[in-house]
Enzyme design. Sequence first.
Site, PDB file in Angstrom:
ATOM      1  N   GLY A  20      36.863  22.678  30.832  1.00 49.67           N
ATOM      2  CA  GLY A  20      37.015  21.998  32.125  1.00 49.67           C
ATOM      3  C   GLY A  20      35.746  21.913  32.939  1.00 49.67           C
ATOM      4  O   GLY A  20      35.792  21.709  34.155  1.00 49.67           O
ATOM      5  N   LYS A  99      43.588  14.807  22.311  1.00 52.69           N
ATOM      6  CA  LYS A  99      44.776  14.135  21.770  1.00 52.69           C
ATOM      7  C   LYS A  99      44.718  12.650  22.102  1.00 52.69           C
ATOM      8  O   LYS A  99      44.112  12.251  23.095  1.00 52.69           O
ATOM      9  CB  LYS A  99      46.041  14.717  22.427  1.00 52.69           C
ATOM     10  CG  LYS A  99      46.189  16.193  22.253  1.00 52.69           C
ATOM     11  CD  LYS A  99      46.829  16.509  20.937  1.00 52.69           C
ATOM     12  CE  LYS A  99      46.932  18.015  20.745  1.00 52.69           C
ATOM     13  NZ  LYS A  99      47.058  18.413  19.361  1.00 52.69           N
ATOM     14  N   ASN A 115      36.613   8.026  28.963  1.00 50.38           N
ATOM     15  CA  ASN A 115      36.379   9.268  28.223  1.00 50.38           C
ATOM     16  C   ASN A 115      34.885   9.543  28.212  1.00 50.38           C
ATOM     17  O   ASN A 115      34.079   8.614  28.304  1.00 50.38           O
ATOM     18  CB  ASN A 115      36.880   9.124  26.784  1.00 50.38           C
ATOM     19  CG  ASN A 115      36.660  10.394  25.969  1.00 50.38           C
ATOM     20  OD1 ASN A 115      36.931  11.501  26.434  1.00 50.38           O
ATOM     21  ND2 ASN A 115      36.151  10.245  24.750  1.00 50.38           N
ATOM     22  N   HIS A 117      31.875  11.331  25.881  1.00 45.49           N
ATOM     23  CA  HIS A 117      31.611  11.794  24.509  1.00 45.49           C
ATOM     24  C   HIS A 117      30.157  12.286  24.430  1.00 45.49           C
ATOM     25  O   HIS A 117      29.264  11.622  24.945  1.00 45.49           O
ATOM     26  CB  HIS A 117      31.833  10.634  23.518  1.00 45.49           C
ATOM     27  CG  HIS A 117      31.709  11.061  22.099  1.00 45.49           C
ATOM     28  ND1 HIS A 117      32.722  11.719  21.426  1.00 45.49           N
ATOM     29  CD2 HIS A 117      30.685  10.950  21.221  1.00 45.49           C
ATOM     30  CE1 HIS A 117      32.322  11.984  20.195  1.00 45.49           C
ATOM     31  NE2 HIS A 117      31.088  11.526  20.042  1.00 45.49           N
ATOM     32  N   GLU A 187      26.066  15.801  30.711  1.00 47.74           N
ATOM     33  CA  GLU A 187      27.386  15.174  30.908  1.00 47.74           C
ATOM     34  C   GLU A 187      27.855  15.338  32.345  1.00 47.74           C
ATOM     35  O   GLU A 187      28.367  14.400  32.948  1.00 47.74           O
ATOM     36  CB  GLU A 187      28.433  15.828  29.989  1.00 47.74           C
ATOM     37  CG  GLU A 187      28.306  15.469  28.541  1.00 47.74           C
ATOM     38  CD  GLU A 187      29.441  16.094  27.726  1.00 47.74           C
ATOM     39  OE1 GLU A 187      30.600  15.976  28.114  1.00 47.74           O
ATOM     40  OE2 GLU A 187      29.140  16.717  26.690  1.00 47.74           O
TER      41      GLU A 187
HETATM   42  C1  GRF Z   1      32.582  17.708  26.414  1.00 51.44           C
HETATM   43  O1  GRF Z   1      31.486  17.900  25.576  1.00 51.44           O
HETATM   44  C2  GRF Z   1      33.071  16.281  26.328  1.00 51.44           C
HETATM   45  O2  GRF Z   1      32.064  15.356  26.047  1.00 51.44           O
HETATM   46  C3  GRF Z   1      34.036  16.312  25.174  1.00 51.44           C
HETATM   47  O3  GRF Z   1      34.672  17.561  25.290  1.00 51.44           O
HETATM   48  C4  GRF Z   1      33.806  18.491  25.956  1.00 51.44           C
HETATM   49  C5  GRF Z   1      34.595  19.068  27.091  1.00 51.44           C
HETATM   50  O4  GRF Z   1      33.922  20.094  27.770  1.00 51.44           O
HETATM   51  N1  GRF Z   1      34.923  15.169  25.197  1.00 51.44           N
HETATM   52  P1  GRF Z   1      34.526  20.619  29.134  1.00 51.44           P
HETATM   53  O5  GRF Z   1      35.974  20.978  28.899  1.00 51.44           O
HETATM   54  O6  GRF Z   1      34.382  19.520  30.162  1.00 51.44           O
HETATM   55  O7  GRF Z   1      33.693  21.821  29.506  1.00 51.44           O
END
Ligand code: GRF
Length: 205
Positions: A20, A99, A115, A117, A187
């Site tokens: 999260g 999912k 989303n 990635h 991210e």
């Molecule tokens: C992230 O690397 C995201 O890109 C991928 O899942 C991971 C989630 O990390 N889809 P978090 O739960 O936000 O720490």
Amino acid sequence: MSDAERLFPLRLGFFASHEGSNLQAILDACRNGTLPAEPRVVIGNNSNSGALKRAEAAGVPSFHVSGRTHPDDAERDAFQLDLLRRHGVSLVILAGFMKKLGPKVLSAYSGRILNIHPALLPKFGGPGMYGKRVHRAVLAAGEKETGVTVHLVTAEYDAGPIVAQCRVPVGPGDTVETMQKRVLRKEHEFFVETLRKIAAGKIVL
Ligand code: GRF
């Protein structure tokens, strides 16, 4: 246009089932006023996830919805859609949700589900490409750079139109762990920055 059909002001509904940390970055930005958006609900399929704990700590309504709570796929899909609608969600965010979403949520929020990635899609995406596997594949391919992609969600994993991308360098001493850390930090910044552009009309969904 009904309230539910309006995108703005951004009313965010999250699907998040892991640590999260992306969810937290967005919640923080909403709270400190750097992102003009309102978190409305968090849905997770893992009852012990950091994501659901973070939602609770932030006072955002959170729900555990999974194959355990709703074994029937169609019922789970309908329940998730109902939660999003009941909380007035205008934009859905997958932040660490592995999912597939069901057809009802996908069609009701078509073009409004994002989303994140941890790579430069369309490379290093698709079924089985998650977590450390992504960074392992980037290293094995000898890439000099990797990155972060925010994209629209469709019925296939990581295949929807790309909304925004940014690059992250890969160094000679990098390991899966160092890359994962560097990309994840990026991210957090980039997801918020992309949402800010959407809120400002600089990116049109
Ligand atoms: C992230 O690397 C995201 O890109 C991928 O899942 C991971 C989630 O990390 N889809 P978090 O739960 O936000 O720490």
